[in-house]
Design an enzyme around this catalytic site. Structure first.
Site, PDB file in Angstrom:
ATOM      1  N   GLN A   1       0.818  -1.214   0.000  1.00  0.00           N
ATOM      2  CA  GLN A   1       0.000   0.000   0.000  1.00  0.00           C
ATOM      3  C   GLN A   1       0.852   1.264   0.000  1.00  0.00           C
ATOM      4  O   GLN A   1       0.325   2.377   0.000  1.00  0.00           O
ATOM      5  CB  GLN A   1      -0.923  -0.007   1.222  1.00  0.00           C
ATOM      6  CG  GLN A   1      -1.961  -1.115   1.180  1.00  0.00           C
ATOM      7  CD  GLN A   1      -2.769  -1.213   2.471  1.00  0.00           C
ATOM      8  OE1 GLN A   1      -2.573  -0.441   3.406  1.00  0.00           O
ATOM      9  NE2 GLN A   1      -3.671  -2.174   2.524  1.00  0.00           N
TER      10      GLN A   1
ATOM     11  N   HIS B   1      -0.755   0.161   5.507  1.00  0.00           N
ATOM     12  CA  HIS B   1      -1.267   1.160   6.456  1.00  0.00           C
ATOM     13  C   HIS B   1      -0.348   2.373   6.609  1.00  0.00           C
ATOM     14  O   HIS B   1       0.142   2.685   7.683  1.00  0.00           O
ATOM     15  CB  HIS B   1      -1.551   0.519   7.822  1.00  0.00           C
ATOM     16  CG  HIS B   1      -2.660  -0.462   7.802  1.00  0.00           C
ATOM     17  ND1 HIS B   1      -3.294  -0.908   8.943  1.00  0.00           N
ATOM     18  CD2 HIS B   1      -3.271  -1.124   6.781  1.00  0.00           C
ATOM     19  CE1 HIS B   1      -4.240  -1.786   8.633  1.00  0.00           C
ATOM     20  NE2 HIS B   1      -4.232  -1.928   7.308  1.00  0.00           N
TER      21      HIS B   1
ATOM     22  N   GLU C   1     -15.001   4.039   9.906  1.00  0.00           N
ATOM     23  CA  GLU C   1     -15.598   5.076  10.746  1.00  0.00           C
ATOM     24  C   GLU C   1     -15.190   6.474  10.333  1.00  0.00           C
ATOM     25  O   GLU C   1     -14.153   6.684   9.710  1.00  0.00           O
ATOM     26  CB  GLU C   1     -15.230   4.846  12.212  1.00  0.00           C
ATOM     27  CG  GLU C   1     -13.746   4.917  12.521  1.00  0.00           C
ATOM     28  CD  GLU C   1     -13.427   4.496  13.957  1.00  0.00           C
ATOM     29  OE1 GLU C   1     -13.823   3.374  14.340  1.00  0.00           O
ATOM     30  OE2 GLU C   1     -12.786   5.293  14.677  1.00  0.00           O
TER      31      GLU C   1
ATOM     32  N   TYR D   1      -8.970   7.927  20.015  1.00  0.00           N
ATOM     33  CA  TYR D   1     -10.072   7.370  19.228  1.00  0.00           C
ATOM     34  C   TYR D   1     -10.113   5.847  19.231  1.00  0.00           C
ATOM     35  O   TYR D   1     -10.855   5.242  18.456  1.00  0.00           O
ATOM     36  CB  TYR D   1     -10.055   7.992  17.822  1.00  0.00           C
ATOM     37  CG  TYR D   1     -10.483   9.438  17.929  1.00  0.00           C
ATOM     38  CD1 TYR D   1     -11.814   9.798  17.824  1.00  0.00           C
ATOM     39  CD2 TYR D   1      -9.566  10.425  18.275  1.00  0.00           C
ATOM     40  CE1 TYR D   1     -12.214  11.101  18.018  1.00  0.00           C
ATOM     41  CE2 TYR D   1      -9.956  11.739  18.474  1.00  0.00           C
ATOM     42  CZ  TYR D   1     -11.290  12.074  18.350  1.00  0.00           C
ATOM     43  OH  TYR D   1     -11.704  13.375  18.564  1.00  0.00           O
TER      44      TYR D   1
ATOM     45  N   TYR E   1      -9.581 -10.107  10.139  1.00  0.00           N
ATOM     46  CA  TYR E   1      -9.866 -10.694   8.830  1.00  0.00           C
ATOM     47  C   TYR E   1     -10.024 -12.208   8.919  1.00  0.00           C
ATOM     48  O   TYR E   1     -10.650 -12.827   8.068  1.00  0.00           O
ATOM     49  CB  TYR E   1      -8.758 -10.322   7.840  1.00  0.00           C
ATOM     50  CG  TYR E   1      -8.706  -8.845   7.551  1.00  0.00           C
ATOM     51  CD1 TYR E   1      -9.721  -8.233   6.825  1.00  0.00           C
ATOM     52  CD2 TYR E   1      -7.660  -8.054   8.018  1.00  0.00           C
ATOM     53  CE1 TYR E   1      -9.696  -6.877   6.565  1.00  0.00           C
ATOM     54  CE2 TYR E   1      -7.623  -6.694   7.760  1.00  0.00           C
ATOM     55  CZ  TYR E   1      -8.640  -6.105   7.031  1.00  0.00           C
ATOM     56  OH  TYR E   1      -8.618  -4.761   6.775  1.00  0.00           O
TER      57      TYR E   1
END
Length: 398
Positions: free
Chosen positions: A109, A172, A265, A275, A286
């Site tokens: 990613q 990530h 979210e 958070y 997963y």
């Protein structure tokens, strides 16, 4: 026979290797070339609750485009995840890669991620890029650089932020950028799949960062002066934030992040607040098992999501649609959805989400980014090998 095979197999391996190298070289050479404007541009009509929406393909053939910035002259800047920054003309012509982009770690990613125009771009020609930056021993981390945009190259490139510590792993990184009206830049990141790093204030993974535009730390950041915390941090306990925007009506900062399996979210991040990831979540692993560190969907002292999806659409990109009183889309929040293959439109009543609509599903494309122009057009990037830049003309209404 054995001797012949012994001689033949290495030769075949060498030939296959040379062929692969040649193909790779040819692909790189092709990627470095400009693409002329298409002779004809496809368009599609898709349904919406307020009537038909016309979708125009401005450009195609982009290699996993990640972000688009709208230039004042009607052209666009587009990042491609492998590390290329392109200028796309209003006619759909794609430039050769703009030179001067910092070294990019383009695996998994990771890659070249967000691009935004500086608040004073009209005068300064400054832009900001976020990207996965290579580190020692195969490590990488999210970084941000500012630069002056020229016709074919960037100049005066300055790295203003580097995530620390750098970690090994392909996923990530975040990362979106947004400016407030007080001279600050916000930087979203992921926790690099090191879940508890989100809770550790001496690390920058899983944190929303606030800096001055030159990369210095604002004196009023919530953790300034604490020896056990990084002063860059604005909020923490985030998983992988790939959506960020400031509400032009109020100046409120909104961010959205990927949950694990379920639990994407939206948050309205406040300074110093936690958070919750991975201590609270609306998703599961997963594998189908419970997140090992999770203690439920909510917990005192931790901020619950402002808005949550039990089934993850895989959110990436966010833009407000406001100031267009005659449009049925006025006072909406748009979010790209990768796994769902849609453009999500949330109807807002003030800050309250009152309705959801999913657009573009019939086209079957992963939606990576969304931006709104001053004249009320919506621009979208699709995350594909042959990615597209699209323009949506809002419905006329019923």
């Amino acid at each position: 026979m054995t001797t012949a095979l012994t001689r033949t197999i290495p030769a075949l391996v060498l030939l296959l290797g040379l062929s692969a190298c040649q193909r790779g070289g040819q692909a790189e050479a092709a990627a470095a070339q400009p693409v002329p404007a298409p002779a004809q541009r496809a368009s599609h009509e898709v349904p919406s609750e307020a009537g038909p929406v016309r979708v125009h393909e401005i450009a195609s053939g982009l290699d996993h485009p990640w972000s688009v910035a709208l230039l004042p002259d009607g052209a666009f800047l587009v990042t491609e995840r492998p590390g290329r920054l392109r200028r796309v003309g209003a006619d759909g012509a794609i430039s050769a890669p703009i030179a001067g982009v910092p070294a990019v770690w383009a695996k998994g990613q990771g890659g070249l991620l967000d691009v935004v125009l500086a608040p004073d771009f009209a005068a300064s020609k400054r832009i900001y890029l976020s990207y996965a930056e290579p580190g020692p021993d195969g490590s990488a981390g999210t970084a941000v650089a500012s630069a002056t945009l020229g016709d074919a190259a960037l100049s005066d490139v300055k790295v203003i932020y580097q995530q620390q510590p750098k970690l090994v792993g392909p996923n990530h990184f975040g990362s979106r950028l947004a400016f407030d009206k007080n001279g600050h830049i916000f930087i979203t990141q992921g926790e690099r799949q090191q879940r508890m790093a989100s809770q550790e204030l001496d690390k920058l993974q899983g944190k929303l960062v606030r800096l001055n535009l030159d990369g210095s730390v604002p004196a009023d950041n919530p953790f300034v002066g604490r020896k056990d915390a990084r002063p860059e941090i604005w909020s923490y306990g985030h998983r992988n934030m790939q959506s960020l925007a400031v509400d032009p009506r109020t100046g409120t900062l909104w961010e959205a992040e990927h949950g694990p399996r379920g639990g994407d979210e939206i948050n309205l991040p406040q300074p110093g607040k936690n958070y919750g990831w991975p201590l609270i979540t609306n998703g599961i692993d997963y594998s189908g098992l419970k997140i090992a560190e999770a203690q439920g969907k909510e917990k005192p002292g931790l901020e619950s999501p402002y808005h949550v999806w039990e089934v993850s659409p895989a959110l990436s990109g966010m833009a407000f649609y406001t100031g267009h009183a005659g449009s049925p889309w006025n006072d909406s929040l748009f979010l790209g959805a990768l796994a769902d293959g849609s453009l999500i439109r949330l109807t807002l009543d003030g800050d309250k989400v009152v309705k959801e609509e999913r657009l573009l599903r019939s086209l079957g494309w992963r939606i990576r980014d969304v931006r709104v122009s001053g004249d009320g057009k919506v621009f979208v990037l699709t995350d594909e090998d042959q990615g597209k830049l699209l323009r949506l003309d809002p419905p006329a209404g019923k």
